[in-house]
Design a protein around this motif. Structure first.
Motif, short mmCIF file in Angstrom:
data_model
loop_
_atom_site.label_atom_id
_atom_site.label_comp_id
_atom_site.label_asym_id
_atom_site.label_seq_id
_atom_site.Cartn_x
_atom_site.Cartn_y
_atom_site.Cartn_z
N ARG A 46 0.82 -1.20 0.00
CA ARG A 46 0.00 0.00 0.00
C ARG A 46 0.85 1.26 0.00
O ARG A 46 1.92 1.31 0.59
N TRP A 49 -1.52 7.41 2.07
CA TRP A 49 -2.28 8.56 1.59
C TRP A 49 -2.35 9.62 2.68
O TRP A 49 -2.12 9.34 3.86
N SER A 52 -8.17 9.18 4.17
CA SER A 52 -8.88 7.98 3.74
C SER A 52 -9.99 8.36 2.77
O SER A 52 -10.44 9.51 2.71
N TRP A 53 -10.45 7.38 1.99
CA TRP A 53 -11.53 7.62 1.04
C TRP A 53 -12.82 7.87 1.81
O TRP A 53 -13.22 7.06 2.65
N THR A 152 -10.53 -0.61 -4.58
CA THR A 152 -9.59 0.41 -4.12
C THR A 152 -10.27 1.39 -3.16
O THR A 152 -9.72 1.75 -2.12
N SER A 156 -9.40 1.68 0.79
CA SER A 156 -8.87 2.98 1.18
C SER A 156 -9.75 3.67 2.21
O SER A 156 -9.43 4.78 2.63
N GLN A 161 -7.94 2.37 7.76
CA GLN A 161 -6.98 3.40 8.11
C GLN A 161 -6.61 3.35 9.60
O GLN A 161 -5.80 4.13 10.07
N PHE A 207 -3.08 3.73 -5.32
CA PHE A 207 -3.26 3.01 -4.05
C PHE A 207 -2.04 2.17 -3.69
O PHE A 207 -1.65 2.09 -2.52
N SER A 263 -5.13 10.99 -2.04
CA SER A 263 -3.80 10.41 -2.24
C SER A 263 -2.70 11.44 -2.02
O SER A 263 -1.59 11.09 -1.59
#
Length: 573
Positions: A46, A49, A52-53, A152, A156, A161, A207, A263
Motif C-alpha cells: 500500500r 495517503w 482515507s476515502w 480500491t 482505502s 486506516q 493506491f 492520495s
C-alpha cells in the motif's frame, strides 16, 4: 447476403484504424496478451495517503442476503440471483450483463456499506478464491475496471486506516487484476470503456506503490489525458450523447478529483483543475437535459438507476467545492405572462425549451454519437420528450436490456421514439446489440421567435439512403399553452407515421381520427388535433429501468399528405 455485407461495410468504414488494429491484435495474439497479463510482479504494498476515502455514494445496496453457509443473494437489473457455488459466478442461465454486475462488487461502495463489512470481507474472499486469473466474466477488461475501483475505494476507506493491515493475498490479487487490465486496455472499443480502464489503472496505481504501480498510474493518466478532452464536448456533454452514461462519467470525474485530494499525489493534483472544469460544464449540460422531476431524458441508451441522479452529482460537486456554471445563453419570449426559454447545445446537438408551470421539451437534433463508437445510439433523430405541469407527458422508450435480440432491436428502433417512421425503416441502421451502419445526419438547427411563439427547426437525411430519398424536416412551435409539431417529408414514400408515446400515467383517448385528448394523473387535460394525417392508439411499452417494462399508450399519426401537423394545447388554471 449483399445487405449483410453492405451493413457491415457501413459500420466498419467509420472506425479508426487503431480500433481495427487493436481488435486484430487481441484476436490473433491472444497468447501474447495472456503472457502480459500473467507477467511476474513485485510485492504489492500500500501507498500511504494523506486521507482515507470518504466520498458520498449514490448506489443502493445490491446485496440483499447472506446465508450461514456463505451463500449470497443479489438483485441487479430488476432480477434476483444467488451465489451458492463457484459456478454461479459464470452461471449459464444468467445474462451477460447480470453476471458483469455480480463481478463489479458494487455493494462494497453502496449506501450503508459499513453495516455489511463482515459480509463484504467474506464476499471479497470468495471472489479471490473462486475466480482464478483470466477465467470467466470477472477478468474481462470492463468488469475488471469497475471492480478495481470499488476494491480500491473500499480498501482505502476509514475501516482500513485504523492500522489494520490489508491481507497481503488481497493486495497481490489487486495487482494481478491491474496487470490483467493493463494487458487488455480497450483501445479497440474506446469511448466510455477506455475511460473506465484509465480510471481503474489510475486508482490502483495511486493506491499501491512500487514500479508496477507507477506503470499502471502512468498508463491510466495517459488514457485520461487523451480521453477526457476527447469525450467531453465544449458544451459539457459526453460525446456518446446518452444522459445515463454522461451522468456515470461525471461521477468518475468527481471520483478522480477526490482521489487527487485523498492520495496527495502531485500527478493527480496537477490535473484536478482541468477535471473540475469538465465536471462543472458537464453538470450544466445534465441540468438542462433533465426533466422537472429531476431525472434524465431518455435519449439513446438511458434508464433510471444505472447512474447517479442530478441531485446525487450536485451533492458530490458541493462536497468538492465546485460551482455549477450559469446555463447557456437562451433564446426567450414572454407571452401571456409565461416566459419560454430555449437553449441549444451546439456541439452535442440538443435543444431544451423550458417555461413556467413545470413545462419542458427536450429536442434531439443531434448526431447519433461519435462516428467511431455509436454503440449506445438509438435511431431517435428528431425525437423529443415533453413535460407539462412538472409531469412527464411524452416519453421515448428507455432501455430495459442489452444483448442482441428482438426486444433490444425494438427499443433502439425509430418506432420506439417520438419521431417519424418512413416505410417501416429506421432513420439510422441500428443493428446487433451495439452497432450502427448508415446513420441519420442532422441538418442545421434554427431557433426563432415570432408572433408570440418560440420555434425550433431541424431536419435529417436518414431516409435518403432509400429509393425515395426522403428528407424529414420537423418544426416545434411552442407558446401560450400550445405545442405544434409540424412534420414535412420531401421525397417519395409509401407510408409514414409520427409516433407520440405517452407516459404510463397519462391516459389517451380519441374523439375521432383527427382529435383527441391526453389526461394527466393530476387531472390536467391536453387536447390535440391533426392536419394531414389520421390518428389511432396503440399499446406500447416504456422501460424506465433495466428489467422493467410498463405498458403505455402511443398516439400514432398516419400521414395522408407529405406535410402533417399535430397540435397540442392546454390551459393553466
Amino acid at each position: 447476403m449483399l445487405t449483410r455485407y453492405t451493413r457491415l461495410f457501413h459500420t466498419v468504414r467509420y472506425l479508426k484504424p487503431g480500433q481495427i488494429g487493436w481488435r486484430l491484435y487481441y484476436r490473433l495474439l491472444r497468447q501474447r496478451v495472456r503472457r502480459q497479463a500473467m507477467a511476474p510482479l513485485g510485492q504489492a504494498e500500500r501507498r500511504r495517503w494523506v486521507d482515507s476515502w470518504s466520498a458520498p455514494t449514490w448506489m443502493p445496496p445490491v446485496l440483499i442476503g447472506k446465508g450461514e453457509s456463505n451463500e449470497f443473494e443479489f438483485q441487479f437489473l430488476g432480477e434476483r440471483g444467488g451465489l451458492a457455488s463457484t459456478e454461479d459466478w459464470n452461471h449459464p442461465g444468467k445474462s451477460k450483463l447480470w453476471l458483469y454486475n455480480l463481478h463489479y462488487l458494487d455493494d462494497l461502495c453502496a449506501q450503508d456499506a459499513d453495516e455489511r463489512s463482515v459480509e463484504h470481507r467474506a464476499l471479497v474472499q470468495r471472489w479471490l478464491d473462486e475466480n482464478p486469473p483470466l477465467v470467466g466474466n470477472g477478468w474481462e477488461p470492463y468488469t475488471l475496471s469497475l471492480r478495481l475501483v470499488n476494491l480500491t475505494k473500499w480498501l482505502s476507506g476509514q475501516q482500513w486506516q485504523s492500522g489494520e493491515p490489508v491481507p497481503s493475498p488481497w493486495l497481490a490479487s489487486l495487482a494481478r487484476q491491474a496487470q490483467a487490465l493493463s494487458a487488455q486496455r480497450e483501445f479497440h472499443i474506446l469511448a466510455n470503456h477506455l475511460f473506465a480502464n484509465g480510471k481503474a489503472l489510475t486508482f490502483v496505481g495511486a493506491f499501491l506503490q512500487g514500479e508496477d504501480a507507477e506503470r499502471w498510474l502512468r498508463q491510466g493518466l495517459d488514457i485520461l489525458d487523451e480521453q477526457v478532452p476527447e469525450q467531453f464536448l465544449a458544451d459539457g456533454a459526453h460525446f456518446e450523447r446518452s444522459p445515463m452514461y454522461h451522468a456515470a462519467l461525471l461521477w468518475d470525474l468527481a471520483d478522480l478529483i477526490h482521489l487527487s485530494e485523498c492520495s496527495g499525489l502531485v500527478a493527480l493534483r496537477e490535473r484536478a483543475a482541468a477535471w473540475r472544469s469538465f465536471l462543472e460544464r458537464g453538470l450544466g449540460w445534465l441540468q438542462w437535459m433533465s426533466h422537472p422531476d429531476g431525472e434524465i431524458g431518455f435519449f439513446n441508451d438511458a434508464a433510471f438507476g444505472v447512474a447517479p441522479t442530478l441531485a446525487n452529482l450536485d451533492a458530490y460537486a458541493e462536497r468538492l467545492g465546485l460551482k455549477i456554471p450559469e446555463p447557456l445563453a437562451a433564446t426567450s419570449i414572454v407571452t401571456q405572462g409565461v416566459r419560454y426559454a430555449a437553449r441549444h447545445a451546439r456541439e452535442s446537438g440538443y435543444v431544451a425549451v423550458e417555461w413556467d408551470h413545470g413545462g419542458k421539451a427536450i429536442i434531439d437534433v443531434a448526431p447519433v454519437g461519435p462516428d467511431y463508437q455509436p454503440g449506445h445510439a438509438h435511431a431517435d433523430t428528431l425525437s423529443f420528450e415533453l413535460s407539462l405541469f412538472g409531469q412527464r407527458v411524452l416519453v421515448n422508450s428507455g432501455t430495459s436490456q442489452y444483448g442482441d435480440d428482438v426486444e433490444r432491436h425494438r427499443q433502439r428502433s425509430t418506432a420506439a421514439h417520438n419521431t417519424v417512421v418512413v416505410d417501416n425503416e429506421n432513420s439510422s441502421e441500428v443493428w446487433a446489440g451495439f452497432r450502427v451502419a448508415r446513420r441519420a445526419r442532422p441538418g442545421p438547427v434554427r431557433i426563432s421567435v415570432e408572433e408570440g411563439s418560440l420555434t425550433v427547426q431541424g431536419s435529417h437525411d436518414g431516409y435518403r439512403r432509400r429509393p425515395g430519398r426522403v428528407e424529414h424536416r420537423r418544426e416545434w412551435c411552442i407558446g401560450d399553452g400550445r405545442l405544434t409539431v409540424a412534420d414535412s417529408l420531401r421525397g417519395r414514400f409509401g407510408q409514414a407515421k409520427a409516433r407520440f408515446h405517452c407516459h404510463p400515467s397519462v391516459s389517451l383517448s380519441l374523439a375521432d381520427p383527427k382529435r383527441g385528448r391526453l389526461t394527466l394523473p393530476s387531472g390536467q387535460k391536453i387536447s390535440f388535433s391533426i392536419e394531414g394525417g389520421r390518428a389511432e392508439v396503440e399499446t406500447t411499452a416504456w422501460h424506465p429501468r433495466f428489467g422493467v417494462s410498463q405498458e403505455n399508450q402511443c398516439l400514432v399519426v398516419h400521414f395522408t399528405h407529405s406535410d402533417c401537423l399535430t397540435r397540442f394545447s392546454w390551459a393553466y388554471s
